[in-house]
Design a protein around this motif. Structure first.
Motif, short mmCIF file in Angstrom:
data_model
loop_
_atom_site.label_atom_id
_atom_site.label_comp_id
_atom_site.label_asym_id
_atom_site.label_seq_id
_atom_site.Cartn_x
_atom_site.Cartn_y
_atom_site.Cartn_z
N SER A 111 15.33 44.20 10.37
CA SER A 111 17.19 44.03 10.67
C SER A 111 17.35 43.37 12.00
O SER A 111 17.19 44.20 12.77
N PRO A 112 18.14 42.82 11.97
CA PRO A 112 18.46 42.54 13.39
C PRO A 112 19.70 42.90 14.27
O PRO A 112 19.15 43.34 15.09
N VAL A 113 20.24 43.76 13.57
CA VAL A 113 21.26 45.01 14.11
C VAL A 113 20.54 46.39 14.36
O VAL A 113 20.67 46.10 15.62
N PHE A 114 19.55 46.67 13.84
CA PHE A 114 18.55 47.44 13.85
C PHE A 114 17.99 46.97 15.31
O PHE A 114 18.09 47.61 16.23
N ARG A 115 17.24 46.26 15.44
CA ARG A 115 16.58 45.80 16.72
C ARG A 115 17.83 45.41 17.68
O ARG A 115 17.14 46.05 19.01
N GLU A 116 18.94 44.57 17.84
CA GLU A 116 19.87 44.32 18.53
C GLU A 116 19.94 46.13 19.22
O GLU A 116 20.03 46.16 20.70
N ARG A 117 20.19 46.85 18.68
CA ARG A 117 20.91 48.11 19.57
C ARG A 117 19.20 48.96 19.82
O ARG A 117 19.96 49.59 20.71
N ALA A 118 18.41 49.38 19.25
CA ALA A 118 17.31 49.98 19.16
C ALA A 118 16.98 49.34 20.90
O ALA A 118 16.35 49.76 21.91
N LEU A 119 17.03 48.21 21.34
CA LEU A 119 16.00 47.53 22.44
C LEU A 119 16.92 47.59 23.01
O LEU A 119 16.67 47.62 24.25
N ALA A 225 8.63 43.95 20.63
CA ALA A 225 9.28 43.98 21.10
C ALA A 225 10.07 44.98 21.72
O ALA A 225 10.07 44.57 23.37
N GLU A 226 9.75 46.63 21.63
CA GLU A 226 9.49 47.39 22.28
C GLU A 226 9.03 47.12 23.76
O GLU A 226 9.13 47.66 24.91
N ALA A 227 7.66 47.00 23.62
CA ALA A 227 7.05 47.18 24.45
C ALA A 227 7.05 46.26 25.84
O ALA A 227 6.85 46.32 27.27
N ALA A 228 7.59 45.36 25.68
CA ALA A 228 7.89 43.84 26.18
C ALA A 228 9.05 44.22 26.72
O ALA A 228 8.93 43.60 28.25
N ARG A 229 10.65 44.85 26.66
CA ARG A 229 11.13 45.70 27.39
C ARG A 229 10.87 46.51 27.97
O ARG A 229 10.83 46.47 30.12
N ILE A 230 9.17 47.04 27.93
CA ILE A 230 9.32 48.29 28.67
C ILE A 230 8.23 47.54 29.91
O ILE A 230 8.88 48.30 31.24
N ARG A 231 8.09 46.80 29.22
CA ARG A 231 7.21 45.98 30.93
C ARG A 231 8.41 45.32 31.87
O ARG A 231 7.36 45.05 32.91
N LYS A 232 9.14 44.90 31.84
CA LYS A 232 9.37 44.50 32.84
C LYS A 232 10.03 45.50 33.71
O LYS A 232 9.93 44.45 35.00
N GLN A 233 10.02 46.92 33.37
CA GLN A 233 10.47 47.87 34.25
C GLN A 233 9.33 48.57 35.01
O GLN A 233 9.47 49.27 35.80
N SER A 234 8.16 49.04 33.69
CA SER A 234 6.64 49.58 34.55
C SER A 234 5.66 48.78 33.76
O SER A 234 5.47 48.30 33.24
N LYS A 235 4.46 49.59 34.85
CA LYS A 235 3.53 49.02 34.90
C LYS A 235 2.26 50.21 33.71
O LYS A 235 1.11 50.23 33.60
N VAL A 236 2.92 51.17 33.49
CA VAL A 236 2.89 52.79 33.23
C VAL A 236 1.90 51.89 31.63
O VAL A 236 2.77 50.99 30.85
N PRO A 237 0.68 52.30 31.09
CA PRO A 237 0.49 52.09 30.14
C PRO A 237 1.43 52.38 28.81
O PRO A 237 1.61 53.55 28.91
N ILE A 238 1.51 51.76 27.79
CA ILE A 238 2.50 51.76 26.31
C ILE A 238 1.34 52.34 25.00
O ILE A 238 0.40 51.49 24.72
N THR A 239 1.86 53.04 24.04
CA THR A 239 0.93 52.94 23.35
C THR A 239 2.39 53.73 22.06
O THR A 239 3.49 53.75 22.23
N THR A 240 1.92 53.28 20.58
CA THR A 240 2.21 54.40 19.81
C THR A 240 1.85 55.00 18.78
O THR A 240 0.33 54.99 18.74
N ASN A 241 2.26 56.16 18.02
CA ASN A 241 1.14 56.76 17.02
C ASN A 241 0.91 56.67 16.17
O ASN A 241 1.73 56.53 15.20
#
Length: 658
Positions: A111-119, A225-241
């Motif tokens: 869903s493009p709408v969901f992605r827009e709001r989530a990101l 897509a979420e990880a890319a937004r985070i990497r703009k602001q943080s160098k902390v490791p990223i994962t998901t479960n």
């Protein structure tokens, strides 16, 4: 150190409870807390209006108390206002019906709408906390694909067509891959293609396989897509479960793993299975395989009962410790629980937690404190790795393809075959890596290939070369049958492995589930047989009865400098252990532990200078194991004979041998 952590949902509790919780966390040795996993409706109560006051307070409270944070992006479940304003974000089942809010993950991955709001929310969270010193890890969404992996809506259909265009380039290539000459399914253009929605008859298996691939990739793309937004602001490791467990199969984690900074898994004992503790060991070995053999993170497990099985069994005394140290023995350096405080309301109100409804004057809380003490005693093990000379090949693609509609027997389960061989190795005392069919086989003496129904030419060639160069394999039935497009390999079964195994089968002979076959080596089997003949292989066992008396059931073939075993039937537990014993001994595998009925596990982790031996006694009798060194838990020296009481665990820093 081995980190002890948990999920915490402060939004479920009044603020005056938070200080008590954090004080108890410190008493329990909690070093990492996951927060903001399901915080969207609190952070964004109305579209575009953000409120971080509550999250700010809990972040600061944890930080002031020296507790590191695993910060969620809060996107796992959208708030009611989003679905109310944009019902098109809701996922659609194969029958065309929508799935509505009220649970969790009520969103379509395309869903493009969901992605827009989530990101947009992710950007807000990352900008606010990206440089905060308490943040040790970023947690994208939560258990991606647990409920919404397969969506059949129009948005998904559009993205599916785009994915297919990238994969095949031309519609002629798609038609060839899907075999669309069958049942007049030939497409003239990509825009004619739909997801494999519910039909009046069996659906196209290659189309369904590609839809599984697409769906896994689509969710992975969302993670990126979420990880890319985070990497703009943080160098902390990223994962998901991840959910490496028996009842979740829709994500091909071999494709996901390279994009994770940390491999994290959720695992819960599943008492619907015949051997829950054995499945835990398998899941831990597979998670280690996803981590490339490096240490990994257990993001979630339970202290006791869960809430989502038909009967939610409580854990026996000491079982939580045994479960936890099984994960640690098999590579976990971080142990976390869902959740900190048992919920008072909601769907998970009967799910166990570190702090139960009854509070701290409980056996469960005392076991939590004991576990914390034990993990502190094991601190030096962190960073060490499990060493294995045996591997089991595992493929999500083969799982998908082997269990399609219209298969020879719906009683044959891919995962049952995988579990069967892993259980047999476990009972032989053999620690096995669980790896991709594309993995490096050259590291191993012995490789087991269970039900690798779908195998690429490259994978088949690698397995053959492994044997010819001196390796040893054991292949089970319904392997090598189809190529990457689920196209049957002609000339006789087992297809891609026919020459390697020195056998050829002209026909499958599946059996009713209540049928038992007797073999002339004394073993028993069921579910499956094949009209098999040997070409260059020697027969190791034949059927005595059933539809194919006298026909080979187990064979062994010399190929180059190695050997290849074939098991053409579903062996029972004892018979599978017998053939694995013979094959592994022929490969020169040295079991790290004693052969037993599965009640004892012995696993070794090694650093550059030390070896650590985990001895886990799931049984009801005291056992002895020959080892010398120091028991890290008790601090006692072990002089050759280690005694482990019923239900006990010992971890010995092994003395270096002269």
């Amino acid at each position: 150190m081995i980190t002890l952590g948990c999920d915490y949902n402060p939004e479920q509790w009044p603020a005056e409870v938070w200080a008590e919780d954090v004080a108890l966390m410190r008493a329990a040795g909690i070093g990492l807390v996951a927060i903001n996993i399901f915080g969207w409706s609190d952070l964004e109560p109305r579209e575009g209006e953000y409120d971080f006051k509550q999250l700010d307070r809990i972040v600061e409270l944890l930080h002031q108390n020296g507790i590191r944070i695993n910060l969620g992006t809060a996107t796992a479940s959208p708030p009611p206002w989003l679905a109310s304003r944009h019902p098109e974000i809701l996922p659609m089942a194969a029958d065309g019906t929508r799935r509505y809010p009220g649970g969790r993950q009520a969103w379509c991955p395309s869903s493009p709408v969901f992605r827009e709001r989530a990101l947009a929310l992710v950007e807000q969270v990352a900008e606010r906390y990206g440089q905060h010193p308490a943040i040790a890890l970023w947690h994208v969404s939560n258990e991606l694909g647990c409920h919404n992996a397969l969506c059949y809506c129009d948005a998904s259909a559009e993205r599916f067509r785009e994915w297919l265009t990238d994969r095949y380039q031309t519609i002629e290539s798609l038609n060839q891959a899907w075999g669309t000459s069958f049942w007049s399914q030939r497409y003239g253009a990509f825009d004619e293609v739909l997801p494999p929605r519910a039909a009046l008859s069996l659906r196209n298996p290659a189309q369904m396989l590609d839809f599984q691939r697409f769906s896994s990739d689509e969710l992975l793309g969302y993670y990126e897509a979420e990880a890319a937004r985070i990497r703009k602001q943080s160098k902390v490791p990223i994962t998901t479960n991840f959910m490496v467990t028996a009842h979740i199969r829709n994500m091909d984690y071999w494709r996901w793993a390279p994009l994770m900074d940390v491999i994290a898994n959720d695992h819960y004992l599943d008492h619907r299975l015949g051997h829950p503790a054995a499945e835990l060991s398998f899941a831990a070995d597979l998670t280690r395989g996803l981590a490339g053999g490096k240490p990994w993170m257990l993001m979630e497990q339970s202290t006791g009962a869960v809430n989502w099985q038909p009967v939610n069994l409580v854990k026996a005394k000491g079982e939580m410790l045994r479960n936890t140290l099984t994960h640690v023995a098999r590579g976990a350096d971080s142990i976390c629980f869902f959740q900190w405080r048992a919920s008072q309301q909601g769907s998970e109100k009967f799910h166990s937690a570190l702090l139960p409804h009854a509070g701290t004057e409980t056996e469960q809380w005392r076991e939590v404190l004991d576990l914390s003490f034990t993990l502190r005693r094991l601190a030096e093990i962190a960073g060490s790795e499990v060493q294995a000379d045996t591997a089991v090949l595992f493929s999500w693609e083969s799982w998908w393809a082997a269990e399609q509609e219209g298969r020879p027997s719906s009683a044959v389960s891919y995962l049952d075959q995988v579990h069967s061989v892993h259980l047999g190795l476990r009972e032989l005392g053999v620690t096995a890596d669980v790896i991709s069919p594309d993995g490096d086989l050259g590291r191993y003496r012995f490789v087991v290939v269970p039900c690798l129904y779908l195998v690429t030419d490259e994978q088949a060639k690698a397995i053959t070369e492994f044997v010819e160069n001196g390796g040893h394999v054991l292949v089970t039935f319904f392997s090598g049958i189809a190529d990457a497009d689920d196209r049957i390999r002609l000339g006789g079964y087992p297809g891609a492995f026919r020459e390697l195994l020195g056998v050829s089968a002209e026909e499958f002979a599946p059996l009713s589930p209540d049928t038992t076959l007797t073999l002339d080596n004394g073993g028993e089997s069921g579910l499956w047989a094949e009209r098999l003949r040997t070409t260059t292989a020697e027969c190791k066992a034949r059927y005595v009865d059933g539809p194919l008396p006298g026909v080979p059931a187990i064979t062994r073939n010399q190929a180059g400098d190695g050997s290849a075993w074939y098991v053409a039937t579903a062996l029972d537990r004892a018979a599978m252990r017998d053939v694995l014993r013979a094959a592994s001994q022929g490969a020169g595998v040295n079991p790290g532990g004693p052969e037993n009925d599965g009640s004892v596990e012995v696993v070794r982790r090694r650093s550059e200078t030390q070896t650590y031996v985990f001895v886990i006694n799931h049984g009801t009798r005291e056992i002895e194991y020959a080892v010398a060194g120091c028991d890290l838990i008790s601090g006692e020296n072990v002089r050759g004979r280690l005694r482990v009481p019923p239900g006990g665990v010992r971890v010995v820093r092994e003395e270096a041998r002269p």
